[in-house]
Design a protein around this motif. Sequence first.
Motif, mmCIF file in Angstrom:
data_model
loop_
_atom_site.group_PDB
_atom_site.id
_atom_site.type_symbol
_atom_site.label_atom_id
_atom_site.label_comp_id
_atom_site.label_asym_id
_atom_site.label_seq_id
_atom_site.Cartn_x
_atom_site.Cartn_y
_atom_site.Cartn_z
ATOM 1 N N SER A 78 0.854 -1.186 0.000
ATOM 2 C CA SER A 78 0.000 0.000 0.000
ATOM 3 C C SER A 78 0.888 1.234 0.000
ATOM 4 C CB SER A 78 -0.894 0.013 1.241
ATOM 5 O OG SER A 78 -0.087 0.115 2.415
ATOM 6 N N LEU A 79 0.266 2.404 -0.149
ATOM 7 C CA LEU A 79 1.029 3.645 -0.036
ATOM 8 C C LEU A 79 1.623 3.785 1.356
ATOM 9 C CD1 LEU A 79 -1.259 6.155 -1.968
ATOM 10 C CD2 LEU A 79 1.029 5.398 -2.645
ATOM 11 N N SER A 80 0.867 3.379 2.356
ATOM 12 C CA SER A 80 1.376 3.451 3.732
ATOM 13 C C SER A 80 2.608 2.581 3.894
ATOM 14 C CB SER A 80 0.290 3.010 4.718
ATOM 15 O OG SER A 80 -0.806 3.892 4.682
ATOM 16 N N ASP A 81 2.558 1.391 3.302
ATOM 17 C CA ASP A 81 3.690 0.469 3.367
ATOM 18 C C ASP A 81 4.901 1.086 2.678
ATOM 19 O OD1 ASP A 81 5.156 -1.881 3.755
ATOM 20 O OD2 ASP A 81 4.472 -2.744 1.865
ATOM 21 N N LEU A 82 4.687 1.678 1.497
ATOM 22 C CA LEU A 82 5.795 2.317 0.791
ATOM 23 C C LEU A 82 6.351 3.477 1.611
ATOM 24 C CD1 LEU A 82 6.238 2.964 -2.917
ATOM 25 C CD2 LEU A 82 6.300 4.953 -1.427
ATOM 26 N N GLY A 83 5.457 4.260 2.234
ATOM 27 C CA GLY A 83 5.875 5.407 3.025
ATOM 28 C C GLY A 83 6.663 5.042 4.263
ATOM 29 N N ARG A 84 6.514 3.809 4.718
ATOM 30 C CA ARG A 84 7.294 3.345 5.874
ATOM 31 C C ARG A 84 8.699 2.907 5.473
ATOM 32 N NH1 ARG A 84 2.277 1.044 7.430
ATOM 33 N NH2 ARG A 84 2.758 -0.858 6.267
ATOM 34 N N ASN A 85 8.902 2.660 4.185
ATOM 35 C CA ASN A 85 10.160 2.058 3.746
ATOM 36 C C ASN A 85 10.996 2.944 2.836
ATOM 37 O OD1 ASN A 85 9.934 -0.776 4.864
ATOM 38 N ND2 ASN A 85 8.025 -0.665 3.713
ATOM 39 N N ALA A 86 10.524 4.144 2.524
ATOM 40 C CA ALA A 86 11.249 5.007 1.592
ATOM 41 C C ALA A 86 11.483 6.385 2.190
ATOM 42 C CB ALA A 86 10.470 5.124 0.284
ATOM 43 N N ALA A 101 -4.600 12.507 -4.935
ATOM 44 C CA ALA A 101 -5.058 11.321 -4.207
ATOM 45 C C ALA A 101 -3.898 10.599 -3.549
ATOM 46 C CB ALA A 101 -5.795 10.379 -5.158
ATOM 47 N N VAL A 102 -2.812 10.404 -4.265
ATOM 48 C CA VAL A 102 -1.658 9.694 -3.718
ATOM 49 C C VAL A 102 -1.045 10.459 -2.553
ATOM 50 C CG1 VAL A 102 0.740 9.054 -4.241
ATOM 51 C CG2 VAL A 102 -1.105 8.369 -5.785
ATOM 52 N N CYS A 103 -1.037 11.776 -2.655
ATOM 53 C CA CYS A 103 -0.388 12.582 -1.616
ATOM 54 C C CYS A 103 -1.305 12.903 -0.433
ATOM 55 C CB CYS A 103 0.137 13.881 -2.205
ATOM 56 S SG CYS A 103 1.530 13.675 -3.324
ATOM 57 N N GLY A 108 -2.283 8.309 2.440
ATOM 58 C CA GLY A 108 -1.398 8.794 1.393
ATOM 59 C C GLY A 108 -0.055 9.254 1.925
ATOM 60 N N LEU A 109 0.751 9.836 1.040
ATOM 61 C CA LEU A 109 2.126 10.177 1.398
ATOM 62 C C LEU A 109 2.217 11.272 2.444
ATOM 63 C CD1 LEU A 109 3.795 10.000 -2.135
ATOM 64 C CD2 LEU A 109 3.752 8.256 -0.339
ATOM 65 N N ARG A 110 1.200 12.113 2.562
ATOM 66 C CA ARG A 110 1.207 13.132 3.614
ATOM 67 C C ARG A 110 1.327 12.483 4.988
ATOM 68 N NH1 ARG A 110 -4.167 16.647 4.432
ATOM 69 N NH2 ARG A 110 -4.956 14.524 4.295
ATOM 70 N N GLU A 111 0.726 11.296 5.152
ATOM 71 C CA GLU A 111 0.723 10.605 6.438
ATOM 72 C C GLU A 111 1.861 9.605 6.578
ATOM 73 O OE1 GLU A 111 -3.118 8.809 6.656
ATOM 74 O OE2 GLU A 111 -4.197 10.730 6.590
ATOM 75 N N ALA A 112 2.740 9.540 5.567
ATOM 76 C CA ALA A 112 3.809 8.543 5.586
ATOM 77 C C ALA A 112 4.715 8.730 6.791
ATOM 78 C CB ALA A 112 4.625 8.629 4.302
ATOM 79 N N GLN A 134 2.197 22.709 -0.394
ATOM 80 C CA GLN A 134 1.928 23.393 0.866
ATOM 81 C C GLN A 134 1.413 22.427 1.928
ATOM 82 O OE1 GLN A 134 2.535 26.772 1.763
ATOM 83 N NE2 GLN A 134 2.247 25.678 3.697
ATOM 84 N N VAL A 135 0.513 21.533 1.528
ATOM 85 C CA VAL A 135 -0.012 20.555 2.484
ATOM 86 C C VAL A 135 1.099 19.635 2.969
ATOM 87 C CG1 VAL A 135 -1.643 18.655 2.817
ATOM 88 C CG2 VAL A 135 -2.321 20.656 1.468
ATOM 89 N N LEU A 136 1.952 19.202 2.068
ATOM 90 C CA LEU A 136 3.061 18.339 2.458
ATOM 91 C C LEU A 136 4.045 19.079 3.360
ATOM 92 C CD1 LEU A 136 3.808 16.451 -0.882
ATOM 93 C CD2 LEU A 136 2.677 15.543 1.147
ATOM 94 N N SER A 137 4.269 20.347 3.059
ATOM 95 C CA SER A 137 5.164 21.147 3.899
ATOM 96 C C SER A 137 4.624 21.252 5.317
ATOM 97 C CB SER A 137 5.334 22.537 3.287
ATOM 98 O OG SER A 137 6.148 23.363 4.106
ATOM 99 N N ASP A 138 3.311 21.455 5.439
ATOM 100 C CA ASP A 138 2.692 21.522 6.762
ATOM 101 C C ASP A 138 2.856 20.212 7.523
ATOM 102 O OD1 ASP A 138 1.911 24.094 6.161
ATOM 103 O OD2 ASP A 138 -0.141 23.542 5.609
ATOM 104 N N ALA A 139 3.018 19.113 6.771
ATOM 105 C CA ALA A 139 3.208 17.798 7.386
ATOM 106 C C ALA A 139 4.683 17.472 7.588
ATOM 107 C CB ALA A 139 2.555 16.728 6.522
#
Length: 332
Positions: A78-86, A101-103, A108-112, A134-139
């Motif tokens: 899943s995206l969560s799985d990828l976000g834990r490993n990259a 959607a992905v971000c 998604g990647l914002r929560e990675a 901007q959303v990713l920066s806030d995260a």
Amino acid sequence: MLSSAEMDTDRRATKPPNTCNTRRISVTSRSYGFVGLGNMGLPMARRLLEAGYSLSVFDTRRDVAETLVADGATVAESLSDLGRNADVVFMSLPTPDAVKAVCLSPGGLREAERAEVIVDLSTTGPRVATEVAQVLSDAGKTWIDCPVSGGVAGARKGTLTLMVSGDAGWIETLAPVIACFGKQFVVGTEAGSGHSMKIINNLMSSAALAVTSECLVLGRKLGLEPETMLEVLNSGSGRNSATTDKIPNFVLPGSFDFGFAIALSSKDARLCLEEGDRMGVPMIVGNAVRQLMNIARDSLGPDADMTEVIRVVEGWAGAEVRGKDVAQKAAE
């Protein structure tokens, strides 16, 4: 002696694409992720693997992702799985909505948990890129524009043109990795600048294909041979990316497999025209190009190759632009 502008341009370009296969630096200690394994994403991900980078991949089509296992990739569940490993995630996605959607979607990647840099290789457009950045920066994450040009062949060979903008430190750090894809040009420091450059490039590319298609069909009606027309055009001022690549390699043989869908061409034209409206710049020719792309999309289907736009003009005119061998076989 180079001017200061030429020196600046030279400094902005990275070393040749094969740099990534011959020199390894600290970036190899990071883990990378890749989301979106379509016509462009799959060969780009494979180039990272061939360079020896640790890569986790994710695509909604798991069977496609699994084709990279033999090259050394790990398939994320899943995206969560990828976000834990990259640490760094590359995205090559078809639409701005897919990027959002992905971000930004739940999971998604914002929560990675781990991914600290998101590099967008898609054609997202400056407004969505700015919003997502901007959303990713806030995260606590960093967004890098990195849209590409050069088609599927360029993705396979590592000869793409990459239009990069964002955090200067991360761009410098990731330059050896991005060099696996092609030649990098830093066009700005703000999110969206790279995507502004890309939509301009793509509309110009589509315009070249559209007018070349019309003119070659006209030439056929006037009794001129396609190969002769291309030889003359490529020696004169009519030379463009359609006359040197798309027409001889994908239209004359009748293969129509450049690898870029007509619906995506239409989408990219729309993104550029929207920016023209927003900035108060009239785009008269651009609107005509989009209209022809929309007609081709609606007539041939959204998945038709962009080079098939010439088939619409051929149908209207009752003349076909094909190589001599193809035309002879059709006559038989």
